[in-house]
Write a protein that holds these residues in place. Structure first.
Motif, PDB file in Angstrom:
ATOM      1  N   SER A  50      16.889   7.617 -48.032  1.00 43.46           N
ATOM      2  CA  SER A  50      15.451   7.597 -47.790  1.00 43.46           C
ATOM      3  C   SER A  50      14.739   6.672 -48.789  1.00 43.46           C
ATOM      4  CB  SER A  50      14.908   9.028 -47.893  1.00 43.46           C
ATOM      5  OG  SER A  50      13.521   9.023 -47.836  1.00 43.46           O
ATOM      6  N   LYS A  51      15.125   6.761 -50.048  1.00 41.14           N
ATOM      7  CA  LYS A  51      14.530   5.892 -51.069  1.00 41.14           C
ATOM      8  C   LYS A  51      14.871   4.428 -50.797  1.00 41.14           C
ATOM      9  CE  LYS A  51      14.586   7.264 -55.460  1.00 41.14           C
ATOM     10  NZ  LYS A  51      15.049   7.874 -56.724  1.00 41.14           N
ATOM     11  N   LEU A  52      16.113   4.173 -50.356  1.00 43.11           N
ATOM     12  CA  LEU A  52      16.529   2.807 -50.066  1.00 43.11           C
ATOM     13  C   LEU A  52      15.731   2.244 -48.893  1.00 43.11           C
ATOM     14  CD1 LEU A  52      18.536   0.514 -50.783  1.00 43.11           C
ATOM     15  CD2 LEU A  52      20.073   1.492 -49.079  1.00 43.11           C
ATOM     16  N   LEU A  70      12.835  -6.646 -39.105  1.00 41.49           N
ATOM     17  CA  LEU A  70      13.656  -6.475 -37.904  1.00 41.49           C
ATOM     18  C   LEU A  70      15.144  -6.471 -38.251  1.00 41.49           C
ATOM     19  CD1 LEU A  70      11.669  -8.718 -35.401  1.00 41.49           C
ATOM     20  CD2 LEU A  70      11.681  -6.226 -35.542  1.00 41.49           C
ATOM     21  N   PHE A  71      15.555  -7.386 -39.136  1.00 43.41           N
ATOM     22  CA  PHE A  71      16.945  -7.403 -39.584  1.00 43.41           C
ATOM     23  C   PHE A  71      17.295  -6.084 -40.283  1.00 43.41           C
ATOM     24  CE2 PHE A  71      16.743 -12.068 -39.218  1.00 43.41           C
ATOM     25  CZ  PHE A  71      18.021 -12.356 -38.779  1.00 43.41           C
ATOM     26  N   ILE A  72      16.402  -5.644 -41.152  1.00 43.26           N
ATOM     27  CA  ILE A  72      16.664  -4.459 -41.966  1.00 43.26           C
ATOM     28  C   ILE A  72      16.696  -3.201 -41.095  1.00 43.26           C
ATOM     29  CG2 ILE A  72      15.669  -3.022 -43.799  1.00 43.26           C
ATOM     30  CD1 ILE A  72      14.660  -5.804 -44.988  1.00 43.26           C
ATOM     31  N   GLU A  73      15.786  -3.134 -40.119  1.00 43.14           N
ATOM     32  CA  GLU A  73      15.755  -1.984 -39.201  1.00 43.14           C
ATOM     33  C   GLU A  73      17.074  -1.872 -38.433  1.00 43.14           C
ATOM     34  OE1 GLU A  73      13.049  -1.071 -35.427  1.00 43.14           O
ATOM     35  OE2 GLU A  73      11.886  -1.649 -37.203  1.00 43.14           O
ATOM     36  N   LYS A  74      17.556  -3.000 -37.908  1.00 40.30           N
ATOM     37  CA  LYS A  74      18.829  -2.992 -37.167  1.00 40.30           C
ATOM     38  C   LYS A  74      19.989  -2.593 -38.090  1.00 40.30           C
ATOM     39  CE  LYS A  74      17.979  -5.549 -33.125  1.00 40.30           C
ATOM     40  NZ  LYS A  74      17.234  -4.587 -32.374  1.00 40.30           N
ATOM     41  N   PHE A  75      19.932  -3.063 -39.326  1.00 35.19           N
ATOM     42  CA  PHE A  75      20.961  -2.730 -40.315  1.00 35.19           C
ATOM     43  C   PHE A  75      21.029  -1.214 -40.497  1.00 35.19           C
ATOM     44  CE2 PHE A  75      21.962  -1.681 -44.719  1.00 35.19           C
ATOM     45  CZ  PHE A  75      23.156  -2.359 -44.924  1.00 35.19           C
ATOM     46  N   PHE A  76      19.873  -0.584 -40.702  1.00 32.04           N
ATOM     47  CA  PHE A  76      19.870   0.868 -40.903  1.00 32.04           C
ATOM     48  C   PHE A  76      20.269   1.615 -39.640  1.00 32.04           C
ATOM     49  CE2 PHE A  76      17.186   0.094 -44.731  1.00 32.04           C
ATOM     50  CZ  PHE A  76      17.972   0.787 -45.635  1.00 32.04           C
TER      51      PHE A  76
END
Length: 97
Positions: free
Chosen positions: A12-14, A27-33
């Motif tokens: 959650s913190k990350l 968008l890249f980060i959302e797909k990564f998670f």
């Protein structure tokens, strides 16, 4: 690299730390998670955190393969996480074109 899985609180913190001002990065980060959150290790989280220290435009250059990591970021753990972030967005659609 620390292979222990991230716990919910650390994840959650990350996620919060990874919020960016630039939509393209988000968008890249959302797909990564979406893809990797359940299996992220502490080592991967640390490498991701280092990438998040970059300015938005520098991060986007790495994500779009305009540049490669240099200096302190040119390490196997950072390159692994960058590869995970760069995974083509279309990979999950099943189209082979």
């Amino acid at each position: 690299m620390d292979e222990a899985l991230l716990d919910e609180r650390a994840l959650s913190k990350l996620r919060w730390r990874c919020r960016r001002g630039l939509l393209e990065n988000d968008l890249f980060i959302e797909k990564f998670f979406d893809r990797y959150a359940p299996t992220l290790t502490v080592g991967q989280a640390n490498a991701l955190g280092e990438l998040m220290d970059l300015a938005d435009n520098d991060l986007l250059d790495l994500l779009l393969r305009r540049k490669d990591p240099v200096g302190a970021l040119d390490r196997p753990d950072v390159r692994q996480v960058l590869g995970m972030l760069r995974t083509p967005q279309a990979a999950s659609t099943g189209h082979g074109h």
